[in-house]
Design an enzyme around this catalytic site. Structure first.
Site, PDB file in Angstrom:
ATOM      1  N   ARG A 129     176.965   7.635  -8.313  1.00  0.00           N
ATOM      2  CA  ARG A 129     178.283   7.831  -7.947  1.00  0.00           C
ATOM      3  C   ARG A 129     179.045   7.054  -9.098  1.00  0.00           C
ATOM      4  O   ARG A 129     178.634   6.359  -9.680  1.00  0.00           O
ATOM      5  CB  ARG A 129     178.636   7.177  -6.742  1.00  0.00           C
ATOM      6  CG  ARG A 129     177.830   7.284  -5.354  1.00  0.00           C
ATOM      7  CD  ARG A 129     178.117   6.609  -4.209  1.00  0.00           C
ATOM      8  NE  ARG A 129     177.294   6.890  -3.031  1.00  0.00           N
ATOM      9  CZ  ARG A 129     176.165   6.517  -2.650  1.00  0.00           C
ATOM     10  NH1 ARG A 129     175.419   5.870  -3.399  1.00  0.00           N
ATOM     11  NH2 ARG A 129     175.634   7.202  -1.518  1.00  0.00           N
ATOM     12  N   HIS A 157     169.908   7.324  -0.015  1.00  0.00           N
ATOM     13  CA  HIS A 157     170.215   7.883   1.374  1.00  0.00           C
ATOM     14  C   HIS A 157     169.324   7.210   2.401  1.00  0.00           C
ATOM     15  O   HIS A 157     167.970   6.680   2.196  1.00  0.00           O
ATOM     16  CB  HIS A 157     170.154   9.169   1.653  1.00  0.00           C
ATOM     17  CG  HIS A 157     171.034  10.108   0.875  1.00  0.00           C
ATOM     18  ND1 HIS A 157     170.711  11.431   0.731  1.00  0.00           N
ATOM     19  CD2 HIS A 157     172.101   9.760   0.459  1.00  0.00           C
ATOM     20  CE1 HIS A 157     171.782  11.925   0.064  1.00  0.00           C
ATOM     21  NE2 HIS A 157     172.689  11.024  -0.136  1.00  0.00           N
ATOM     22  N   TYR A 167     170.727  19.727   0.719  1.00  0.00           N
ATOM     23  CA  TYR A 167     170.627  20.110  -0.580  1.00  0.00           C
ATOM     24  C   TYR A 167     169.637  21.236  -0.461  1.00  0.00           C
ATOM     25  O   TYR A 167     169.609  22.120  -1.030  1.00  0.00           O
ATOM     26  CB  TYR A 167     170.337  19.088  -1.574  1.00  0.00           C
ATOM     27  CG  TYR A 167     171.209  18.143  -1.893  1.00  0.00           C
ATOM     28  CD1 TYR A 167     172.505  18.393  -2.517  1.00  0.00           C
ATOM     29  CD2 TYR A 167     171.073  17.071  -1.525  1.00  0.00           C
ATOM     30  CE1 TYR A 167     173.314  17.539  -2.509  1.00  0.00           C
ATOM     31  CE2 TYR A 167     172.087  15.993  -1.409  1.00  0.00           C
ATOM     32  CZ  TYR A 167     173.258  16.277  -2.415  1.00  0.00           C
ATOM     33  OH  TYR A 167     174.295  15.222  -2.321  1.00  0.00           O
ATOM     34  N   HIS A 217     181.737  13.547  -8.352  1.00  0.00           N
ATOM     35  CA  HIS A 217     180.488  13.484  -7.391  1.00  0.00           C
ATOM     36  C   HIS A 217     179.687  15.072  -7.413  1.00  0.00           C
ATOM     37  O   HIS A 217     178.680  14.770  -7.020  1.00  0.00           O
ATOM     38  CB  HIS A 217     181.162  13.637  -5.968  1.00  0.00           C
ATOM     39  CG  HIS A 217     180.032  12.789  -4.938  1.00  0.00           C
ATOM     40  ND1 HIS A 217     179.783  11.267  -5.186  1.00  0.00           N
ATOM     41  CD2 HIS A 217     179.479  13.047  -3.987  1.00  0.00           C
ATOM     42  CE1 HIS A 217     178.895  11.106  -4.186  1.00  0.00           C
ATOM     43  NE2 HIS A 217     178.694  12.076  -3.361  1.00  0.00           N
ATOM     44  N   LYS A 267     176.358   1.840  -2.237  1.00  0.00           N
ATOM     45  CA  LYS A 267     176.877   2.004  -0.740  1.00  0.00           C
ATOM     46  C   LYS A 267     175.930   1.761   0.096  1.00  0.00           C
ATOM     47  O   LYS A 267     174.845   1.728   0.212  1.00  0.00           O
ATOM     48  CB  LYS A 267     177.015   3.710  -0.535  1.00  0.00           C
ATOM     49  CG  LYS A 267     177.829   3.997   0.566  1.00  0.00           C
ATOM     50  CD  LYS A 267     177.965   5.384   0.658  1.00  0.00           C
ATOM     51  CE  LYS A 267     178.848   5.971   1.736  1.00  0.00           C
ATOM     52  NZ  LYS A 267     179.358   7.589   1.868  1.00  0.00           N
ATOM     53  N   ARG A 301     176.390  14.423  -9.155  1.00  0.00           N
ATOM     54  CA  ARG A 301     175.424  13.650  -8.076  1.00  0.00           C
ATOM     55  C   ARG A 301     174.674  14.881  -7.130  1.00  0.00           C
ATOM     56  O   ARG A 301     173.579  15.116  -7.048  1.00  0.00           O
ATOM     57  CB  ARG A 301     175.995  12.746  -7.210  1.00  0.00           C
ATOM     58  CG  ARG A 301     175.211  12.030  -6.336  1.00  0.00           C
ATOM     59  CD  ARG A 301     175.863  10.784  -5.763  1.00  0.00           C
ATOM     60  NE  ARG A 301     175.234  10.557  -4.514  1.00  0.00           N
ATOM     61  CZ  ARG A 301     174.384   9.483  -4.327  1.00  0.00           C
ATOM     62  NH1 ARG A 301     173.890   8.991  -5.303  1.00  0.00           N
ATOM     63  NH2 ARG A 301     173.813   9.145  -2.907  1.00  0.00           N
TER      64      ARG A 301
END
Length: 323
Positions: free
Chosen positions: A136, A292, A301, A266, A161, A269
């Site tokens: 990010r 994640h 994805y 973003h 995050k 990414r």
């Protein structure tokens, strides 16, 4: 400048006591202010579940906010009532914002290269790291010298995050430019140290190790061009580059590259994850590299590259094959 509200300052102190990030702090305080203004400046102690339900429903019905935006507003109000005011809200039953089913925008490798060729110097390195490491933009700009291992070609993301640390890849193509940028950053640090200042430090660590700002490992690789006041202590320091600098450099580069997709930081990414999967990388590995919590987040994805309908032929292709 308006005098800060004692109540809002109390909420700020509670968030810092509980270790919330500055980004979370700003977001929560914003939505709490919006809640108070929506109810004509009534104090939260004079309101409760009914008012919270009305505000959240208004966000969904009148403001048409995204579902994640509504969740952030809810989290802010729950924090205020449950954690600080010790008031239970119970079952709210508010109108949910409509779930938006959107696939991430992904560039082709050719489009990535066209955009990179329109950038140079520090800005090119930053975008290359977003694409090459799946970072990010805030994670990239917050990197310190000690977070880069040029020997093992790895990047350590601190307090990402969800307040998580993780490791990801570092492209060998970035070793030389990063070595140069690190050297330049350390020169800036030495000059700052001569004035008794240095890079902004995590508050608790700065209290425990007051001289840590002189250690090369704590210097930002992408330092800001100006000194500023630390957001918590108020002391003069040098923070990392603001993300708006990168966005301003990226926009004209995308235009010059004649890439007509909606591209932001973003996007690189998203492209990192998609291209790894296209090249046969295991989805669990991609999940770890992206940080994640759940593999279902990474699975979006597979929809971008069409893995969810692998082997299915368009009926138009069958029709043309028969003629």
């Amino acid at each position: 400048m308006a005098t800060p509200s004692p109540f809002m300052e109390m909420l700020r102190s509670e968030m810092r006591l509980r270790g919330h990030s500055l980004r979370t702090e700003k977001s929560y305080l914003y939505w709490i202010r919006q809640f108070i203004r929506f109810h004509n400046m009534k104090h939260p102690t004079e309101m409760g579940a009914k008012e919270v339900k009305g505000f959240l429903t208004w966000l969904a019905v009148e403001r048409h906010v995204a579902v994640n935006t509504q969740k952030v507003a809810l989290n802010a109000l729950v924090f205020m009532y449950h954690k600080v005011l010790k008031i239970e809200l119970g079952e709210l039953g508010f109108k949910l914002a409509q779930k938006q089913q959107r696939l991430p925008i992904v560039l082709t490798p050719e489009e990535v290269l066209k955009i990179l060729n329109q950038l140079e110097g520090r800005n090119r390195v930053i975008i290359e790291m977003l694409y090459g490491s799946g970072l990010r933009v805030s994670e990239c700009l917050g990197l310190r010298v000690q977070d880069i291992c040029l020997t093992s070609c790895s990047v350590t993301v601190r307090d990402g995050k969800g307040n998580k640390d993780r490791q990801t890849l570092l492209s060998q193509n970035l070793i030389e430019p990063l070595t140069s940028l690190i050297s330049e950053a350390l020169v800036v640090q030495r000059r700052d140290n001569e004035k008794g200042v240095g890079p902004s430090m995590p508050f608790a660590l700065a209290k425990k190790y007051p001289k840590a700002f002189k250690t090369p490992g704590w210097m930002f690789i992408f330092p800001s061009s100006k000194l500023c006041a630390h957001p918590i202590t108020g002391e003069l320091c040098r923070h990392h580059l603001h993300d708006s600098v990168v966005r301003k450099a990226l926009k004209p580069a995308v235009a010059k590259a004649a890439v007509y997709k909606k591209v932001n930081c973003h996007t690189f990414r998203h492209s990192f994850a998609t291209h790894l999967l296209q090249n046969g990388c295991d989805i669990r590995t991609v999940q770890e590299l992206l940080g994640h919590n759940d593999v279902s987040t990474t699975q979006i994805y597979t929809h971008v590259i069409g893995q969810h309908y692998a082997g299915t032929m368009s009926p138009l292709d069958r029709l043309k094959g028969a003629t």
